[in-house]
Scaffold this active site. Structure first.
Site, PDB file in Angstrom:
ATOM      1  CB  ILE A 299     -23.141   4.871   1.794  1.00  0.00           C
ATOM      2  CG1 ILE A 299     -23.740   5.739   0.667  1.00  0.00           C
ATOM      3  CG2 ILE A 299     -21.824   5.482   2.266  1.00  0.00           C
ATOM      4  CD1 ILE A 299     -24.132   7.133   1.108  1.00  0.00           C
TER       5      ILE A 299
ATOM      6  NE  ARG B 164     -32.020  -1.297  12.315  1.00  0.00           N
ATOM      7  CZ  ARG B 164     -33.092  -0.587  11.988  1.00  0.00           C
ATOM      8  NH1 ARG B 164     -33.999  -0.288  12.917  1.00  0.00           N
ATOM      9  NH2 ARG B 164     -33.281  -0.193  10.740  1.00  0.00           N
TER      10      ARG B 164
ATOM     11  CG  ASP C 299     -31.381  -0.064  16.937  1.00  0.00           C
ATOM     12  OD1 ASP C 299     -30.804   0.972  16.527  1.00  0.00           O
ATOM     13  OD2 ASP C 299     -32.621  -0.149  17.035  1.00  0.00           O
ATOM     14  CB  VAL C 300     -26.427   2.727  15.717  1.00  0.00           C
ATOM     15  CG1 VAL C 300     -25.497   1.882  14.868  1.00  0.00           C
ATOM     16  CG2 VAL C 300     -27.520   3.376  14.898  1.00  0.00           C
TER      17      VAL C 300
ATOM     18  CG  ASN D 221     -22.752   4.275   6.625  1.00  0.00           C
ATOM     19  OD1 ASN D 221     -22.845   5.133   5.752  1.00  0.00           O
ATOM     20  ND2 ASN D 221     -23.515   3.182   6.619  1.00  0.00           N
TER      21      ASN D 221
ATOM     22  CE1 TYR E 186     -30.682  11.836   7.325  1.00  0.00           C
ATOM     23  CE2 TYR E 186     -30.537  13.771   5.925  1.00  0.00           C
ATOM     24  CZ  TYR E 186     -30.090  12.522   6.279  1.00  0.00           C
ATOM     25  OH  TYR E 186     -29.050  11.945   5.585  1.00  0.00           O
TER      26      TYR E 186
ATOM     27  CE  LYS F  20     -27.311  11.913   8.564  1.00  0.00           C
ATOM     28  NZ  LYS F  20     -26.387  10.789   8.805  1.00  0.00           N
TER      29      LYS F  20
ATOM     30  CB  THR G 239     -28.274   4.400  -1.182  1.00  0.00           C
ATOM     31  OG1 THR G 239     -29.076   5.477  -0.664  1.00  0.00           O
ATOM     32  CG2 THR G 239     -26.820   4.848  -1.283  1.00  0.00           C
TER      33      THR G 239
END
Length: 253
Positions: free
Chosen positions: A19, A39, A60-61, A86, A151, A155, A186
């Site tokens: 995405i 990354r 790395d976020v 994202n 997860y 979110k 994806t």
């Protein structure tokens, strides 16, 4: 195609594949200068070679210092007008087997990765006449799914962040929104398909059908459909759209 202001600089985290790369490519075609952050240097370079982006930064976020340094380097080239947060990851497990480490991994990447990127980009965005922050959340941030509680928690938190920050910035030219895809075609979903096949013995077609059944249209969402929604939110005509969590999910929500 939505109109972007001239000389717009967009930064997309997790922009090297899936995405994120489609979003980067869509914004680039609309006239933005695009920096992708991720990354994997090789994957970032590939995104540039394919024309999806113009520049890349490695970070790395989940690493606040690395994200801050990478975004500062991007700003030094050109102030950021559009931030698309994202980058994300997903792991599935029954709640009884979801330990603290799993929750931390999901929160560190999916929530704190968004927080760190916004905190790094926002000061310079405040000085611009136009700004867009778009977080790529998920339908899991709008409803629950079994076996992905960690997860889903992360979110849901992203959407809370978007709604709160939109109100803080409502008197500025900066809008803050979330885009919430359903199951999308994806590599991340491909990994979920592989996991379903491994655990249940189903065929790939049966595993795909298991995911697609959540969508009333009976299919996976395409990355382009998500990217086109982001482009619309980034356009000048979407200036009154802020604090929203827009589902791209075929009517699931």
């Amino acid at each position: 195609m939505s109109a972007l202001p001239r000389s717009t600089h967009a930064l997309v985290t997790g922009g090297s594949r899936g995405i994120g790369r489609e979003i980067a490519s869509t914004l680039s075609r609309a006239g933005a200068t695009v920096t992708v952050l991720g990354r994997d240097r090789a994957a970032l370079d590939e995104a540039i070679a394919l024309g999806a982006a113009h520049f890349a930064e490695v970070a790395d976020v989940a690493d606040q210092a690395a994200v801050g340094a990478a975004i500062a380097a991007a700003i030094a080239r050109q102030p950021i007008d559009i931030l698309v947060a994202n980058a994300g990851t997903a792991e599935s497990a029954p709640f009884a087997k979801s330990d603290a480490a799993l929750f931390r991994r999901m929160i560190d990447v999916n929530l704190m990765g968004v927080v760190y990127a916004i905190q790094a980009a926002l000061p310079s965005m405040r000085d611009r006449p136009y700004g867009r922050v778009v977080a790529i959340a998920s339908t899991a941030g709008l409803k629950g799914y079994a076996y992905v509680s960690a997860y889903s928690v992360a979110k849901h938190a992203v959407i809370g962040l978007v709604r709160s920050l939109a109100l803080e910035l409502a008197s500025s030219p900066i809008t803050v929104n979330a885009v919430c895809p359903g199951f999308t075609d994806t590599d991340l979903v491909a990994a979920s398909v592989d996991n379903i096949m491994k655990k249940t013995g189903r065929t790939r077609e049966q595993a795909l059908a298991e995911l697609a059944k959540h969508n009333p249209q009976g299919r996976l969402v395409t990355p382009k459909e998500v990217a086109d929604t982001v482009l619309w939110l980034c356009g000048e005509g979407a200036g009154a759209i802020t604090g929203q969590a827009i589902a791209v999910a075929g009517g699931e929500i």
